[in-house]
Write an enzyme that holds these catalytic residues in place. Sequence first.
Site, PDB file in Angstrom:
ATOM      1  N   GLN A   1     139.389  95.815  37.553  1.00 46.27           N
ATOM      2  CA  GLN A   1     139.067  94.847  38.610  1.00 46.27           C
ATOM      3  C   GLN A   1     140.323  94.421  39.370  1.00 46.27           C
ATOM      4  O   GLN A   1     140.264  94.049  40.536  1.00 46.27           O
ATOM      5  CB  GLN A   1     138.394  93.598  38.031  1.00 46.27           C
ATOM      6  CG  GLN A   1     136.987  93.813  37.538  1.00 46.27           C
ATOM      7  CD  GLN A   1     136.939  94.129  36.061  1.00 46.27           C
ATOM      8  OE1 GLN A   1     137.887  94.684  35.505  1.00 46.27           O
ATOM      9  NE2 GLN A   1     135.842  93.797  35.411  1.00 46.27           N
TER      10      GLN A   1
ATOM     11  N   ASP B   1     135.130  82.507  33.012  1.00 44.79           N
ATOM     12  CA  ASP B   1     133.694  82.797  32.907  1.00 44.79           C
ATOM     13  C   ASP B   1     132.927  81.682  32.224  1.00 44.79           C
ATOM     14  O   ASP B   1     131.733  81.488  32.476  1.00 44.79           O
ATOM     15  CB  ASP B   1     133.470  84.120  32.180  1.00 44.79           C
ATOM     16  CG  ASP B   1     133.861  85.263  33.094  1.00 44.79           C
ATOM     17  OD1 ASP B   1     135.054  85.608  33.122  1.00 44.79           O
ATOM     18  OD2 ASP B   1     132.992  85.766  33.816  1.00 44.79           O
TER      19      ASP B   1
HETATM   20  O1  MRU Z   1     133.403  91.475  34.045  1.00 46.77           O
HETATM   21  P1  MRU Z   1     133.671  90.708  35.310  1.00 46.77           P
HETATM   22  O2  MRU Z   1     134.344  91.538  36.360  1.00 46.77           O
HETATM   23  O3  MRU Z   1     132.434  90.024  35.809  1.00 46.77           O
HETATM   24  O4  MRU Z   1     134.693  89.586  34.875  1.00 46.77           O
HETATM   25  C1  MRU Z   1     135.167  88.709  35.858  1.00 46.77           C
HETATM   26  C2  MRU Z   1     136.174  87.746  35.353  1.00 46.77           C
HETATM   27  O5  MRU Z   1     136.511  87.718  34.202  1.00 46.77           O
HETATM   28  C3  MRU Z   1     136.666  86.729  36.343  1.00 46.77           C
HETATM   29  O6  MRU Z   1     137.989  86.391  36.088  1.00 46.77           O
HETATM   30  C4  MRU Z   1     135.803  85.459  36.235  1.00 46.77           C
HETATM   31  O7  MRU Z   1     134.451  85.785  36.321  1.00 46.77           O
HETATM   32  C5  MRU Z   1     136.137  84.458  37.270  1.00 46.77           C
HETATM   33  S1  MRU Z   1     135.587  84.921  38.859  1.00 46.77           S
HETATM   34  C6  MRU Z   1     135.932  83.656  39.941  1.00 46.77           C
END
Ligand code: MRU
Length: 352
Positions: free
Chosen positions: A196, A237
């Site tokens: 990501q 999260d």
């Molecule tokens: O697995 P993902 O890509 O959904 O994980 C995203 C994250 O861990 C982000 O840092 C988190 O959701 C914060 S987004 C503002």
Amino acid sequence: MKFKTIEWKGDRVRMLDQRRLPQEVRYLDCRGASSVAEAIRTMAIRGAPAIGVAAAMGIALAAKKARSGHPRVFTKAVERVCREMRETRPTAVNLFWAVDRMEKILGRAESDGVEETKKRLVREALQILETDIEVNRKIGMAGKTLIKEGDGVLTHCNAGALATGGYGTALGVIYAARDEGKKFQVFVDETRPMLQGSRLTAWELVQEKIPATLITDNMAGVLMKKGWVDLVVVGADRIAGNGDTANKIGTYGLAVLSKSHGVPFYVAAPTSTLDLSLVSGEEIPIEERNVEEVTHFRGHPIAPKGVKAYNPAFDVTPHSLIHGIITEKGIIRKPFHKNLQNMFSTPNSKEA
Ligand code: MRU
């Protein structure tokens, strides 16, 4: 922002398909709730606030397309969709927060009538999107003072416009500091296994012309030792009542490194990411994803056949390693358990 992460199109939900970035900017049109749920599961849309918005829009879409029969039949059908949304991803609490809001409206279908409930559900989903963007801008305003001219700021995963309704949380802080005219350098962890950081955060920063340097996750310690990192800002999260924070796998390691190099470590998140029903991070459910995300990259094997692999998508950073939590209500500092509770009793606190 030059792109929209997610949009309500009346008869469909349109989202930027994040699985294809950075090679291709392609939008995905979901015409039914099940395809929205599938988009969340397969990470066409991801990031805690963004999946909350997507789930709400998926429910609104199902409601709008449901037959306008008896309110009880209608409610049952939409409740099924709410359950489907809840089962997509377990860690980000924003998803459950958004579904709860939709269910509250659904719960009044008998008295409000089916047609009115349909309208209200659509309005609520749009409200969740709009509020998220406003909240992110406030997070940016609250956090921008942490970044000083000439700083090196390190971030992990993607907590930007792509992970939210728009603007971003951790990247919102970076955008707000940039908008003030500050010049600084951003270091981007690539964020294995789903990348990501390199695919999404680096892409956003290039779009925004913010100087960024991509590093592999195992380089962060060396950068800190060299004195190149003045601040770490990450998203979240789910944040438990004591401040323990679940975020993308690798965040915990980064926090330990930050502590041992004396680098301030901040979490940026909307209050919808707080889960005060949990006493500590030990209670946060951690999603485990298919091990092929570790052993393969876009279908190509990068490990020998038959090797075992482990793939937790998130980890929990203990509150002791966190300097502050940047929210739309200001920066929350230690003791988190007390100040997080206080924040809910004082609606407009600046710094708890
Ligand atoms: O697995 P993902 O890509 O959904 O994980 C995203 C994250 O861990 C982000 O840092 C988190 O959701 C914060 S987004 C503002």
